[in-house]
Design a protein around this motif. Sequence first.
Motif, PDB file in Angstrom:
ATOM      1  N   LEU A  59       2.550 -17.275  28.916  1.00 33.91           N
ATOM      2  CA  LEU A  59       1.672 -17.727  27.845  1.00 33.91           C
ATOM      3  C   LEU A  59       1.972 -19.196  27.558  1.00 33.91           C
ATOM      4  CD1 LEU A  59      -0.439 -16.470  25.834  1.00 33.91           C
ATOM      5  CD2 LEU A  59       1.440 -16.313  24.209  1.00 33.91           C
ATOM      6  N   HIS A  60       0.972 -20.053  27.707  1.00 36.79           N
ATOM      7  CA  HIS A  60       1.178 -21.479  27.481  1.00 36.79           C
ATOM      8  C   HIS A  60       0.248 -21.950  26.371  1.00 36.79           C
ATOM      9  CE1 HIS A  60       3.386 -21.193  31.171  1.00 36.79           C
ATOM     10  NE2 HIS A  60       2.298 -20.938  31.883  1.00 36.79           N
ATOM     11  N   LYS A  61       0.849 -22.661  25.393  1.00 32.27           N
ATOM     12  CA  LYS A  61       0.064 -23.181  24.271  1.00 32.27           C
ATOM     13  C   LYS A  61      -0.738 -24.386  24.741  1.00 32.27           C
ATOM     14  CE  LYS A  61       0.587 -24.238  19.425  1.00 32.27           C
ATOM     15  NZ  LYS A  61       0.557 -23.309  18.398  1.00 32.27           N
ATOM     16  N   ILE A  62      -2.038 -24.402  24.474  1.00 35.45           N
ATOM     17  CA  ILE A  62      -2.848 -25.549  24.890  1.00 35.45           C
ATOM     18  C   ILE A  62      -3.555 -26.207  23.706  1.00 35.45           C
ATOM     19  CG2 ILE A  62      -3.241 -24.861  27.303  1.00 35.45           C
ATOM     20  CD1 ILE A  62      -5.967 -23.716  26.376  1.00 35.45           C
ATOM     21  N   GLY A  63      -3.386 -25.612  22.501  1.00 31.52           N
ATOM     22  CA  GLY A  63      -4.034 -26.203  21.329  1.00 31.52           C
ATOM     23  C   GLY A  63      -3.613 -25.452  20.079  1.00 31.52           C
ATOM     24  N   ASP A  64      -4.352 -25.682  18.995  1.00 34.39           N
ATOM     25  CA  ASP A  64      -4.058 -25.049  17.726  1.00 34.39           C
ATOM     26  C   ASP A  64      -4.425 -23.562  17.800  1.00 34.39           C
ATOM     27  OD1 ASP A  64      -3.254 -24.823  15.111  1.00 34.39           O
ATOM     28  OD2 ASP A  64      -5.233 -25.362  14.314  1.00 34.39           O
ATOM     29  N   ASN A  65      -3.396 -22.727  17.935  1.00 37.12           N
ATOM     30  CA  ASN A  65      -3.566 -21.278  18.141  1.00 37.12           C
ATOM     31  C   ASN A  65      -4.480 -20.975  19.333  1.00 37.12           C
ATOM     32  OD1 ASN A  65      -2.557 -18.808  17.476  1.00 37.12           O
ATOM     33  ND2 ASN A  65      -3.921 -18.445  15.740  1.00 37.12           N
ATOM     34  N   GLU A  66      -4.363 -21.835  20.342  1.00 40.60           N
ATOM     35  CA  GLU A  66      -5.117 -21.662  21.574  1.00 40.60           C
ATOM     36  C   GLU A  66      -4.129 -21.603  22.736  1.00 40.60           C
ATOM     37  OE1 GLU A  66      -8.572 -24.440  21.331  1.00 40.60           O
ATOM     38  OE2 GLU A  66      -8.908 -23.714  23.368  1.00 40.60           O
ATOM     39  N   ALA A  73      -1.616 -10.749  39.408  1.00 39.02           N
ATOM     40  CA  ALA A  73      -1.797  -9.317  39.641  1.00 39.02           C
ATOM     41  C   ALA A  73      -1.434  -9.050  41.091  1.00 39.02           C
ATOM     42  CB  ALA A  73      -3.233  -8.911  39.360  1.00 39.02           C
ATOM     43  N   GLN A  74      -0.386  -8.247  41.270  1.00 38.87           N
ATOM     44  CA  GLN A  74       0.113  -7.994  42.625  1.00 38.87           C
ATOM     45  C   GLN A  74       0.511  -6.534  42.691  1.00 38.87           C
ATOM     46  OE1 GLN A  74       3.291 -10.680  43.614  1.00 38.87           O
ATOM     47  NE2 GLN A  74       3.232 -10.168  45.781  1.00 38.87           N
ATOM     48  N   PHE A  78       1.570  -6.482  36.857  1.00 45.40           N
ATOM     49  CA  PHE A  78       1.049  -7.728  36.307  1.00 45.40           C
ATOM     50  C   PHE A  78       2.258  -8.560  35.885  1.00 45.40           C
ATOM     51  CE2 PHE A  78      -2.434  -4.747  35.459  1.00 45.40           C
ATOM     52  CZ  PHE A  78      -3.525  -5.470  35.933  1.00 45.40           C
ATOM     53  N   THR A  79       2.299  -9.834  36.314  1.00 48.36           N
ATOM     54  CA  THR A  79       3.396 -10.724  35.935  1.00 48.36           C
ATOM     55  C   THR A  79       2.841 -11.886  35.133  1.00 48.36           C
ATOM     56  OG1 THR A  79       4.431 -10.171  38.033  1.00 48.36           O
ATOM     57  CG2 THR A  79       5.358 -12.046  36.826  1.00 48.36           C
ATOM     58  N   PRO A  80       3.346 -12.138  33.915  1.00 46.22           N
ATOM     59  CA  PRO A  80       4.377 -11.391  33.209  1.00 46.22           C
ATOM     60  C   PRO A  80       3.797 -10.149  32.548  1.00 46.22           C
ATOM     61  CG  PRO A  80       3.588 -13.171  31.833  1.00 46.22           C
ATOM     62  CD  PRO A  80       2.820 -13.266  33.132  1.00 46.22           C
ATOM     63  N   GLY A  81       4.675  -9.207  32.205  1.00 45.17           N
ATOM     64  CA  GLY A  81       4.264  -8.009  31.485  1.00 45.17           C
ATOM     65  C   GLY A  81       4.630  -8.119  30.020  1.00 45.17           C
ATOM     66  N   LEU A  94      -6.009 -16.523  32.940  1.00 48.68           N
ATOM     67  CA  LEU A  94      -6.174 -17.031  34.302  1.00 48.68           C
ATOM     68  C   LEU A  94      -5.439 -16.055  35.202  1.00 48.68           C
ATOM     69  CD1 LEU A  94      -5.422 -20.838  33.811  1.00 48.68           C
ATOM     70  CD2 LEU A  94      -7.646 -19.783  34.099  1.00 48.68           C
ATOM     71  N   VAL A  95      -6.170 -15.366  36.049  1.00 43.03           N
ATOM     72  CA  VAL A  95      -5.551 -14.317  36.852  1.00 43.03           C
ATOM     73  C   VAL A  95      -5.914 -14.498  38.325  1.00 43.03           C
ATOM     74  CG1 VAL A  95      -5.133 -11.832  36.998  1.00 43.03           C
ATOM     75  CG2 VAL A  95      -5.986 -12.793  34.870  1.00 43.03           C
ATOM     76  N   THR A  96      -4.928 -14.308  39.179  1.00 40.70           N
ATOM     77  CA  THR A  96      -5.214 -14.287  40.614  1.00 40.70           C
ATOM     78  C   THR A  96      -4.349 -13.231  41.277  1.00 40.70           C
ATOM     79  OG1 THR A  96      -5.623 -15.645  42.565  1.00 40.70           O
ATOM     80  CG2 THR A  96      -3.537 -16.009  41.417  1.00 40.70           C
TER      81      THR A  96
END
Length: 156
Positions: A59-66, A73-74, A78-81, A94-96
């Motif tokens: 989880l990466h912060k990109i804005g105000d509560n965003e 997915a492997q 799912f990483t991270p869980g 963002l999933v690959t």
Amino acid sequence: MHIHKLEKYWLGFGIILLGVFLTVLGISAFAAGNQPASDADLIDPATVHQTAPFDNPGLHKIGDNEYELVMVAQAFTFTPGNVEIPKGAKVTFLVTSPDVVHGFQLVGTPVNMMVVPGHINSLTYTFKETGEFLILCNEYCGTGHHMMSTKIKVVE
Ligand code: CUA
């Protein structure tokens, strides 16, 4: 040419239905902006773990509560869980996948993606309530498919 009255009604009904269908589709696509998910973002499935942002999933912060939640997915995880997300957060997933096609369904929300190797699949969702959300793989991906799930915990 003689056309029976009932045939005319049936023909008219079909034409009206076609008109309704095309109108609904047109409004949905052009006015409401419902477009197929974009597959514009490509990634080499062989080097997913070395390629940004998937070299640092989480989880990466990109804005105000965003936030951006970068997930791999492997088979069959799912990483991270068990990610914790603050209430009210607007999260872009963002999933690959580095191996086969998986699913990414956030149960009880409109977030439901096919995770296709070679593509970066994304959707945005705002978590308005606290609670636990289940993420399920809903594409058959192998013998462990039924065990492929994780949770998101939305906290105050
Ligand atoms: Cu991954 Cu089913």
